[in-house]
Write an enzyme that holds these catalytic residues in place. Structure first.
Site, PDB file in Angstrom:
ATOM      1  N   ASP A   1     207.366  26.456  65.124  1.00  0.00           N
ATOM      2  CA  ASP A   1     207.686  26.602  63.703  1.00  0.00           C
ATOM      3  C   ASP A   1     208.451  25.364  63.214  1.00  0.00           C
ATOM      4  OD1 ASP A   1     208.659  27.328  61.177  1.00  0.00           O
ATOM      5  OD2 ASP A   1     208.895  29.423  61.743  1.00  0.00           O
TER       6      ASP A   1
ATOM      7  N   SER B   1     210.080  34.708  56.654  1.00  0.00           N
ATOM      8  CA  SER B   1     210.773  33.505  56.242  1.00  0.00           C
ATOM      9  C   SER B   1     211.970  33.852  55.350  1.00  0.00           C
ATOM     10  CB  SER B   1     209.785  32.565  55.533  1.00  0.00           C
ATOM     11  OG  SER B   1     210.319  31.282  55.364  1.00  0.00           O
TER      12      SER B   1
ATOM     13  N   HIS C   1     204.755  28.266  61.411  1.00  0.00           N
ATOM     14  CA  HIS C   1     205.438  29.106  60.424  1.00  0.00           C
ATOM     15  C   HIS C   1     204.390  29.975  59.732  1.00  0.00           C
ATOM     16  CE1 HIS C   1     209.037  29.992  58.086  1.00  0.00           C
ATOM     17  NE2 HIS C   1     208.332  29.893  56.973  1.00  0.00           N
TER      18      HIS C   1
END
Length: 247
Positions: A171, A123, A204
């Protein structure tokens, strides 16, 4: 076997070192926003199980997380307050010099070169890794970008670094289109060496499917620069003027 080297998990990097001998590879892990270095230690142990001669260091975000209330352990590489989409390039650029200096300090301390270094980010950590290479080609031999994106697409592809993108198709935080757009953009640039793996239905997260893809890329993908060097060696050996042969 490995040994853990750690101090206060709120402030320090965490390291997994080979039990014996000097490390031959360096894997630097960068967590996502609101997490900390300890959160990526499970990933670090998976990586070192496959690369037992590697030093695996989970880096700690430089600043306390300025988002939702938390217990004080959450960190960030750059703030996500305000207009992040417009300000992201500047926010990343502000932290890059410190990050690049830290990468080089770890390399120098351990005696490990850039080609034997991999940046592994999730991320926000993946954003940092991608932008670090965009500004410093060859800082690491590989980038493993999980659920990440560029802050802004690069003007040129790195020649000395291979990029691996890993993303979940579902995601909701950083949509997979950002990874796809990056791959399409890189494909139009001279000398790009990048791969992408997309896990269907995954959000995610550092999902086991994506970790398996990463291990496969690390152990099976031969960087383009290695192929080019080999082909150059073959051409030199076949030349009337001679030259070094492949070993």
């Amino acid at each position: 076997m490995t040994t853990d080297s750690r101090t206060d998990t709120h402030t320090a990097d965490l390291a997994l070192m080979p039990r014996t001998g000097a490390p031959r590879q360096l894997l630097l892990l960068m967590h996502g926003v609101g997490a900390n270095a300890a959160n990526l230690l499970p990933l670090g142990r998976v990586l070192q199980a496959h690369f037992p001669e590697a030093a695996v260091i989970s880096l700690q975000g430089y600043d306390p997380f300025d988002g939702m209330p938390h217990d004080g352990s959450a960190r960030q590489w750059f703030s996500i307050r305000g207009d992040v989409e417009a300000d992201r390039p500047a926010r990343v650029a502000a932290v890059l010099p410190r990050f690049v200096a830290d990468v080089r300090a770890h390399q120098q301390r351990l005696g490990i070169g850039e080609a034997a270094t991999a940046l592994v980010g999730f991320s926000q950590g993946a954003i940092l890794a991608l932008e670090a290479i965009a500004a410093n080609d060859g800082l690491a031999g590989r980038v493993l970008a999980f659920s990440g994106r560029y802050a802004s697409l690069p003007a040129q592809a790195p020649k000395l670094t291979t990029l691996h993108f890993f993303h979940g198709s579902a995601d909701p935080v950083i949509p997979v289109r950002h990874a796809k757009d990056a791959m399409q953009h890189l494909a139009q640039l001279e000398g790009s060496d990048a791969t992408i793996d997309i896990a269907e239905g995954i959000g995610h997260e550092l999902h086991a499917t994506l970790l398996d893809c990463a291990l496969h890329r690390l152990t099976h993908h031969i960087p383009m620069r290695t192929w080019q060097a080999a082909l150059g060696g073959v051409a030199a050996a076949a030349s009337p003027n001679g030259g070094e042969t492949l070993q």
